[in-house]
Structure formats: C-alpha cells, structure tokens
Design a protein around this motif. Structure first.
Motif, PDB file in Angstrom:
ATOM      1  N   THR B 192       0.810  -1.218   0.000  1.00  0.00           N
ATOM      2  CA  THR B 192       0.000   0.000   0.000  1.00  0.00           C
ATOM      3  C   THR B 192       0.839   1.261   0.000  1.00  0.00           C
ATOM      4  O   THR B 192       1.958   1.290   0.522  1.00  0.00           O
ATOM      5  CB  THR B 192      -0.936   0.015   1.229  1.00  0.00           C
ATOM      6  N   THR B 202      -2.898   5.720   7.378  1.00  0.00           N
ATOM      7  CA  THR B 202      -2.318   5.012   8.519  1.00  0.00           C
ATOM      8  C   THR B 202      -3.412   4.450   9.462  1.00  0.00           C
ATOM      9  O   THR B 202      -3.331   3.289   9.874  1.00  0.00           O
ATOM     10  CB  THR B 202      -1.371   5.930   9.297  1.00  0.00           C
ATOM     11  N   LEU B 205      -4.780   1.276   8.060  1.00  0.00           N
ATOM     12  CA  LEU B 205      -3.839   0.167   8.211  1.00  0.00           C
ATOM     13  C   LEU B 205      -3.841  -0.324   9.655  1.00  0.00           C
ATOM     14  O   LEU B 205      -3.748  -1.527   9.915  1.00  0.00           O
ATOM     15  CB  LEU B 205      -2.435   0.611   7.793  1.00  0.00           C
ATOM     16  N   LYS B 209      -4.916  -4.013  10.943  1.00  0.00           N
ATOM     17  CA  LYS B 209      -4.009  -4.856  11.720  1.00  0.00           C
ATOM     18  C   LYS B 209      -4.658  -5.268  13.043  1.00  0.00           C
ATOM     19  O   LYS B 209      -4.503  -6.400  13.510  1.00  0.00           O
ATOM     20  CB  LYS B 209      -2.716  -4.073  11.970  1.00  0.00           C
ATOM     21  N   THR B 217       1.557  -5.947   6.041  1.00  0.00           N
ATOM     22  CA  THR B 217       1.508  -4.735   5.229  1.00  0.00           C
ATOM     23  C   THR B 217       2.905  -4.341   4.773  1.00  0.00           C
ATOM     24  O   THR B 217       3.837  -4.280   5.592  1.00  0.00           O
ATOM     25  CB  THR B 217       0.925  -3.568   6.044  1.00  0.00           C
ATOM     26  N   VAL B 219       4.504  -1.148   3.047  1.00  0.00           N
ATOM     27  CA  VAL B 219       4.213   0.222   2.611  1.00  0.00           C
ATOM     28  C   VAL B 219       5.191   0.582   1.495  1.00  0.00           C
ATOM     29  O   VAL B 219       6.391   0.422   1.628  1.00  0.00           O
ATOM     30  CB  VAL B 219       4.328   1.216   3.777  1.00  0.00           C
ATOM     31  N   LEU B 232       3.381   4.271  11.782  1.00  0.00           N
ATOM     32  CA  LEU B 232       3.179   3.015  11.063  1.00  0.00           C
ATOM     33  C   LEU B 232       3.651   1.824  11.893  1.00  0.00           C
ATOM     34  O   LEU B 232       3.079   0.744  11.811  1.00  0.00           O
ATOM     35  CB  LEU B 232       3.927   3.043   9.733  1.00  0.00           C
ATOM     36  N   ALA B 236       0.286   0.533  13.260  1.00  0.00           N
ATOM     37  CA  ALA B 236      -0.119  -0.393  12.199  1.00  0.00           C
ATOM     38  C   ALA B 236       0.817  -1.584  12.049  1.00  0.00           C
ATOM     39  O   ALA B 236       0.516  -2.501  11.300  1.00  0.00           O
ATOM     40  CB  ALA B 236      -0.213   0.345  10.870  1.00  0.00           C
ATOM     41  N   VAL B 238       3.489  -2.147  10.419  1.00  0.00           N
ATOM     42  CA  VAL B 238       3.748  -2.511   9.026  1.00  0.00           C
ATOM     43  C   VAL B 238       4.982  -3.409   8.979  1.00  0.00           C
ATOM     44  O   VAL B 238       5.888  -3.296   9.805  1.00  0.00           O
ATOM     45  CB  VAL B 238       3.932  -1.279   8.115  1.00  0.00           C
TER      46      VAL B 238
END
Lengths: 628, 310
Positions: B192, B202, B205, B209, B217, B219, B232, B236, B238
């Motif tokens: 993403t 954000t 996401l 999550k 994820t 990014v 993030l 999230a 990521v």
C-alpha cells in the motif's frame, strides 16, 4: 598576377588580333619577297646563259691557259691561312708582280673585255627602254633595278686534297682595277663567298647555273648573285661566270614593305587594344555589376538588387543572385529574431538557474543545520529523558517519604496518647518499621540521591550544550571579531559530539596561535562540516577511526588548520572537482554536494585557502590557511 | 510469581539507571550500556522484552534488535531513541521488526503501558512455546492473495507483472475496493501507499491490523516523514517500508519474507500477538470523513466475522 576579368578579356582580344594580323601580313610579305626574288633570279639566269655565249673557243682556251699559269705560279698557302679568309673577302694567291704581269697579258685583257661587254649589255639594253608597265620605276638613277654591278670569272681552287669546297679563285673581273670607291678584284684572289648566297663553288662543282636565294649586302652594294658555269668542248666546267645584279632598290623597297607591314600590324594591334578594351568592358559589365552587388552585400547592405536585363545567362545569374540575397535577408531577419528569442530564453533560464542555485545552497545550509539540529536534539533529549523520568520517580519516592512522615507522626501521637493501648502502639510501630524496611530495602535514600545527582548532571549537560550552541552560532556577538581558532574548533567538536563520539577518537595537536579576524560562526560551520565529512569517511570503512586536528602558526600573517582522518579517502578523479557545487559521490537524496563548496566559499571570503589531499584507503587531509 | 524479564540498553548510563530504577519493582530488570554484552546475555538467558537506544557506539539499535530476534525469536524489541531520523525509523521496520518505537524524552505512562503490553504478549508466547505440539496445521493458502492499495494503475501493473503466476494480485484503487476485497478474499499481504484517494491511511492500516493481525503490510510510498513512519510501527505494525519507485529485487525479497511470515502466523496464531497495535489510538485522531466511514464498516465486518466464528 591579378588581372580583372576585363583586362584578361581584352588581352585575349589583342593577342588573337596580333596573331591573325601578324601571320597574315608576314605571309603577304614573304610571298612578295619570294616573288621579287624569283623574278630577278629568272632574269639573271637569262642574262647569265646569254652571257656565256660571249666566251667562244678562243676565250675558253685563254681561261684554261690562265688557269694553268695561276696554278703553276701560285704561292704555297697554309690551310690555316685559307681557313682564316672571312666571308666576302679575298686573299691573293699570286705575288703582286706576277699578278700584274698576268693582268697586263692579252688573254686576261680579252677576258675582261668580254666581261665588261656583258655588264654593259644589260645596262645599255634597259636604259634606253624604260618599261612602261613599270610606272613606279624609282626616279633615283642609283636605284635602277637592272644594273649589273660586276661580272667576273672564277676557277676552282685546287688544293692537295682536291678542289676546295668553299673557296674559288678570281680569274678576271669587269672591274679588276682599283676603283675610286673600291679595291677591285685582281687575278689570283682566293675568294670566300658569303655562305647564305653561295653560288660560285656550287656552280663549279655541279656544272649548273646557280642563283642566290637571298640578297647579299656587303660594304659596297646589295646584290643578287648568279653563277653560270662555262664548259669546254668536252662539257667539263672550266670556270664560272659570276654576275652581281644591283638589287639595292628592290631591297630597299622590300625593307620599306617590311616596315609598312610591321606598322600595319602595330596599328591593328593598337586599334585592337582600344576596341577590345571597350568590347571587354561591354562584355564584362554584368560581371562588374554582380561583383559590386556582391561587395555591397558583403558590406552588409542586404537590400542590394542587381538589375541587368541583358536577357542572357548573366541575367539569369543576376536574378539568382537577387533571390539569394533576399533569402539571406530573410534568414538574417529570422536569425536575429531567433537569437533575440533564445537570448531571452537563456537569460530566463539563467535567472531561474541562479534562483534555484541560491535555493539549493540555502537548502543545503538548512540541511546542514538540520543535521546539526538532529544531533543536538539527540544530545538534549537523552538527558531530558532521564531527567524527566527521575523527577517523576523522585516525586513518587517523596510520596513514600511523606507516608513515612505520616506514619512516624502517628506513632508519636500514639505514644503521647495516655489512652492508647499497647496494641495500637504496636500497630503504629509495625507500620512505621514496615515502611522503613521497604524504604531501606529499596535503598530509596541512595536511589534518590543518585536520581537527583543524575538530574543535576543532566542539567549541566544541557546547559553546556546550549552554551556551546550559542558560542557556535555566535548569536549574541559581532559578525567579525578577533577569534581564537581553537575556540572555534572546540565549539564545532562539542556540537558535532553526538556524530563523532561513536565513530572517532579526536586528537588535538594545537599550536600556539594568535587570534584572527574572522566570522566565528562561519568558521565553526566549516570545521563542523569537515568533521562530519571525516566521520562519514571513517564510518564507511571502520568501526572506530581517528581525526587529528593540527594547528600551526605558519608565519606572522598566516595560520594553518589541518584536519586529518584515516577514513576511506577520496579517489583522484574526484579530488579536482571536490569544491565544485553539486558535485557529490553520495547517492541522490543524501546531500546536494554543496558542503565543501560552501566551505570553500567561506574560506575564500576570509581570503584564506582550503586544500584537500587524499589517498584511497589511507585517509584525507584538509588544510585550511587563514590570514591573521 | 516470576516477574517478566526486561533488558534496557543505552550508551548513556543515566538512562539505563533511570529506567531500571523505574521498573525494578514491576519487572526483573537489567540495564547495560554495551550492546555486545547484551547479546551475550540474551544468548544465555531469556528476556521477554529488550528496550534499546538507537545511536550507540558499537552498534545501532535496529541492528541489535535484529540480532536479538535471531537469537531469541520470542523476545520483543522496543526502540527508545533520542531523535527520529528517517533511516533509523525505516531500519527499525525493515531490519528490527520492532514492536514499538518510542522517543526520548519518553512519557512515563506510555512506556509503562507499552512495557506492560509487551511483557504480557511475551509471556503468552513463552507459555505457548513451552506447550509444544498444539500447532494447528492451517491449510496453506492457495496462491496467496496480495492486495495493491494504490491509486496509480502503473504500480499495480508493475507488481502484478512481477508476481504473475506466483501470487494472485488484486488492485484496490480506493477504500471501497479494499473493503470488498477484504470480504471476498483471504488477503495475505497488502502492498500500500500511504495516500489513497488523497487521504493518509495510517488509521486504516492500524484498524486492519487490529482486527485482522494476520494481514501483513508492505508500505510502498514516496512519503518521507519520520513521524508518520513511527506511527506506522506503533499503530499499524507494518512489515516493511519501501521507497517508491519500485525496486523489483527489494520488493521481491520483502514479499517473500512477508508471505513466509504470513504462513508462520497462520500456523501459530499466538505469534500475531507480537504484531498487536496500539488499541484505540485511531480514535484519538481527527480522522477524515471518508476514512472514518470506512473504518466503521471495517470494524463492523470484523465484528461480524468474529461473531460468526464464536
């Protein structure tokens, strides 16, 4: 030689005319000369053949006799003496006395009489009868065309090798006596003919009549000579009758004709010269116009048009030329417009470029500032972190102590109270001792002391940092001032501490320096930048490196700062360009390549000098010199 | 009771001192200033949580946490750093795979909360790992589904062509499509951008999550803001942060690693705990209208799914 087309053209005209006229006139003259010569020669041949008739058998005997006598009495002459006789001259082969005796003899006299009769005959024949068909007979009596000047007899010169090839001997002459104006030809004279007109010896040798092919001019006359052989009964040539025809008048006329021809040719040439000049001018004016037009164009007059209207190729050429000039004019105008446009575009681009360069320099400065701020933030945030935490903890510890105070006062209260039971007293005591035990177990007093000490340390750290930041930026001080360079270096080291401390060991090698006049903030910036570069160079190749900062007082006017690292070094190919703006070996996004450019600019502004030496794998040395 | 073990590493001894003092009653704490020493310690003793500084002389924090993870996969890494420079933050995602990124000076409450959560998770994971054999043999997802959340069709095309035949790549140019794909497919991986339909996603996401911890994820963005990237991590989790334009090699590696991790998470669901995010953090923010509508839908969807499974 540079000649204009006009003169070349007229020269060609003149040369052609000269060639044609010259050849024509020459041919005319040559024909005339030939004709005159042939006519005179034929007449002479007739006279000659008629003349031999006066020599009958008696005369031929006399010739033979005299010949024999001469051959007997002849002097002995050397070959050299014979060879020395010039053309047209005689050399006597008889002693004068012998010659005189012969000449007095009857034979000789008779022969002379005969010769004179031939001479006289021609003259007398013509004089009384002037020819009517020759109206232009010269009035001058001396130029009488048919006067025979001399008649004479020659015999072969017999040498031991036979008859001589070019010499003959005079036997008799019509004018043998000495004349008032000439010497005459006595008997026995060895004679060498003029080679171009030699007829006597050839006639002697061939036995045929010979006519000269040219006029012979000697110091006495101009003559045409004929040699007519006289033969004995056996057909043997015993002598040759020489006849000299006076051709002075003809020669003069022919000479005059020659001059006339020459004059005509010259006249034609001059005329041709003049005519050709005009003709050439006439023919070449289109070229002249074109030339002038071209010159005007070259001089910058693009409005030039050449008008000929001759209707020939020149006209076409002129029209083409005009078209070309118009095209050039159009192109020039377009070009000027284009140049103006481009110039404007370029100046705009330059303006933009300058603006964006300024912006980039600014952003690089900001980036450097940002880097510095990043480090400073870390340096400040670390103490802030533990300070804050410690204060919060101290607060909770104080709460614990507060509770302790409450507990102890409660205990005191219980003990003071008369009514309090032992149980109550014990509870309060237990409570207090429990709390105390907890505090002791947690080593709270020591811990608190440590926490507070750390806070104090942190405060010192932060205030030192703020102080050095102020020193570094020189926020509250004059721009240019007397500065100890060591302060600048130390300030930069403090600011760069966070970046340097993990990567390098800094070794200071400070000399004894005078203060210098400079902008300390700027110098700090340069040194910090160089330190960052050194740290970058080191961190790519090793865990821990070394930076040596050496300062020296080079002379009364100069100080030197040397920053040496043992990083990866700089490739020679990059070394030349290292101070160029936007030159960077770092990947895009990591620095615009302006750091060193800005450094060098700052040092230049201080009238100093910055140099970089480097060896791959060994490290880099940056040397800054600054005036004091 | 066994107190969870927490290790603090910072080259500034006062930080270590302060933290150990703060948490000495709650946990069994140990403080060190030398990363090498810390690694030795980890090798010999299990620690539930490691809190490390980023800038240290011997080793970067991200590098240290990476090595810690290799030595002790169940240990949770937290980074506590004085200055959030972007490379360090990205390193924390891509190399450290850290649980939280905290900045100095830290919020006492926050760090207490984070440590509490981290130790809880670590203990759960530890308990699970001691009870071997309960590993469910989850059906291998047939041709993992990848969702490309990017408004630019070129990005989708590039990724789709790169992984053609290997994985099933879906394109979600807007949030509606994202929602639709999430309801219709078992998405393993979301690649993403941070901006979708001109909104910063954000929070999306994070919610994703939060409600479906299995989804990983990556990014892929041009955004270079360390604050956003820290969010993030914390909100999230990521899995990777890659810069645009796409570098196929790097992307390939990241996708492979992500799908491997996905399989691992499916097999061992307890591990997803490791990737739990800050709960409710999304509500604190003023969320743009469109996104918040989406969030509600998403939450409802997962709530339904949960209700259905229970």
């Amino acid at each position: 030689m540079r000649l204009s087309f006009k003169y070349k053209l007229s020269l060609v005209f003149v040369l052609v005319t000269l060639l044609v006229a010259g050849t024509g006139v020459y041919l005319l003259y040559a024909q005339t000369y030939e004709l005159v010569l042939t006519q005179l020669g034929n007449r002479l041949r007739d006279i000659g053949s008629t003349g031999t008739l006066v020599f009958g058998p008696k005369e031929r005997t006399q010739i033979v006799n005299l010949t024999k006598q001469i051959q007997q009495d002849a002097l002995v002459l050397t070959e050299a003496a014979l060879a020395a006789i010039p053309e047209g001259e005689t050399l006597s082969s008889l002693a004068p006395k012998v010659a005189a005796r012969y000449m007095a003899g009857a034979d000789f006299q008779n022969l002379v009489q005969k010769l004179r009769s031939i001479k006289r005959a021609t003259r007398s024949k013509i004089r009384p009868f002037p020819q009517d068909h020759l109206p232009q007979v010269p009035k001058d009596i001396n130029a009488d065309p048919f006067r025979i000047l001399y008649t004479y007899l020659v015999i072969p010169l017999i040498t031991p090798t036979g008859p001589h090839q070019s010499l003959s001997i005079f036997l008799a002459d019509s004018d043998y006596e000495k004349q008032p104006d000439e010497e005459g030809n006595p008997i026995g004279g060895i004679y060498r003919e003029v080679k171009t007109g030699a007829v006597l010896v050839p006639a002697l040798q061939t036995g045929h009549t010979k006519i000269a092919h040219t006029f012979i001019t000697d110091k006495w006359a101009t003559v045409l000579t004929a040699g007519v052989p006289i033969q004995d009964a056996d057909g043997k040539t015993i002598a040759v009758l020489g006849i000299d025809l006076d051709v002075l008048s003809e020669a003069n006329r022919l000479r005059r004709l020659k001059w006339l021809a020459f004059g005509i040719v010259s006249g034609i040439s001059i005329l041709a010269l003049i005519l050709s000049y005009f003709a050439a001018q006439r023919l070449s004016w289109p070229i002249q116009s074109l030339k002038q037009g071209a010159e005007r164009v070259r001089a910058g007059d693009l409005n030039t048009q050449v008008v000929l209207q001759t209707g020939d190729e020149f006209d076409v050429l002129a029209q083409t030329f005009n078209a070309m000039v118009r095209q050039i004019q159009e192109h020039t105008e377009n070009l000027e417009q284009k140049v103006a446009d481009r110039t404007q575009e370029l100046s705009q681009a330059l303006h933009k470029l300058k603006a964006s360069q300024t912006q980039l320099v600014q952003s690089e400065k900001m980036a450097m500032l940002g880097q510095m701020v990043a480090g400073l933030a870390h340096e400040i945030n670390t103490p802030l972190g533990y300070m804050k935490n410690n204060i919060i903890m101290t607060r909770s510890i104080i709460e614990q102590f507060d509770q302790l105070t409450v507990a102890s006062s409660k205990l005191e209260q219980v003990f003071k109270q008369e009514t309090a039971s032992v149980e109550q007293q014990n509870d309060a005591l237990n409570n207090l001792s429990c709390m105390t035990a907890e505090i002791i177990e947690q080593e709270l007093p020591d811990a608190t002391a440590q926490l507070l000490e750390d806070i104090l340390y942190g405060i010192t750290q932060v205030s030192e940092l703020v102080l050095s930041l102020r020193t570094f930026a020189q926020l509250d001080q004059a721009l240019i001032q007397a500065v100890d360079v060591h302060d600048c270096i130390d300030s930069a080291l403090r600011i760069g501490h966070h970046r340097l401390k993990h990567v390098v060991e800094v070794r200071k090698n400070y000399g004894d320096l005078p203060t210098i006049e400079c902008s300390p903030a700027r110098i700090n910036q340069v040194i910090l930048n160089l330190l960052h570069n050194a740290a970058d160079a080191i961190s790519t190749v090793r865990e821990k490196g070394e930076i040596v900062i050496t300062t020296t007082n080079v002379d009364a006017d100069t100080i030197q700062i040397k920053i040496q690292d043992n990083g990866k070094g700089i490739d020679t190919k990059h070394l030349d360009k290292i101070f160029e703006p936007f030159y960077t070996t770092k990947p895009a996004g990591e620095g615009a390549g302006l750091g060193l450019a800005i450094c060098s600019q700052i040092i230049e502004q201080h009238k100093g000098n910055i140099q970089v030496e480097s060896t791959i794998g060994w490290g880099t040395t940056v040397t800054i010199t600054l005036p004091t | 009771m066994n107190k969870p073990k927490v290790l603090f590493i910072d080259d500034e001894e006062r930080i270590v001192r302060s933290l150990t003092m703060q948490f000495r009653t709650s946990y069994k704490v140990k403080g060190l200033t030398d990363p090498a020493e810390a690694l030795n310690l980890i090798r010999n003793d299990h620690y539930h949580v490691v809190v490390s500084d980023q800038r240290m002389p011997e080793m970067q924090g991200t590098e240290l946490l990476k090595q810690v993870r290799e030595i002790s996969p169940l240990t949770i890494g937290i980074l506590l750093t004085g200055y959030a420079d972007l490379p360090a933050v990205i390193g924390a995602i891509n190399d450290g795979e850290i649980f939280r990124y905290l900045t100095k000076p830290w919020n006492t409450e926050e760090i207490t909360q984070v440590l509490g959560k981290a130790t809880d998770i670590a203990i759960q994971m530890e308990q699970f790992s001691t009870v071997e054999g309960t590993k469910p043999t989850a059906a291998k997802p047939t041709g993992p589904h990848i969702m490309v959340m990017d408004g630019d069709p070129a990005v989708h095309e590039a990724i789709a062509s790169q992984f053609e035949g290997k994985y099933i790549v879906h394109w979600a140019p807007n949030l509606d499509t994202v929602f639709e794909l999430l309801t219709t497919h078992d998405i393993a991986l979301a690649i993403t951008d941070l901006m979708l339909e001109e909104e910063e996603i954000t929070p999306v996401l994070g919610t994703l999550k939060q409600h479906n911890p299995n989804i990983l994820t990556i990014v892929l963005t041009t955004v270079k803001d360390s604050k956003i990237v820290i969010n993030l991590i914390n909100q999230a989790q990521v899995f990777r942060y890659l810069p645009k334009p796409i570098r196929p090699n790097l992307l390939n590696k990241s996708v492979s690693a992500a799908l491997e991790r996905y399989t691992q998470l499916c097999d061992t669901p307890i591990l997803t705990k490791r990737h739990s995010v800050e709960e409710g953090s999304t509500h604190k923010k003023v969320t743009p209208k469109k996104t918040s509508g989406f969030l509600q839908r998403l939450k409802a969807r997962f709530a339904n799914a949960k209700a259905a499974t229970t």
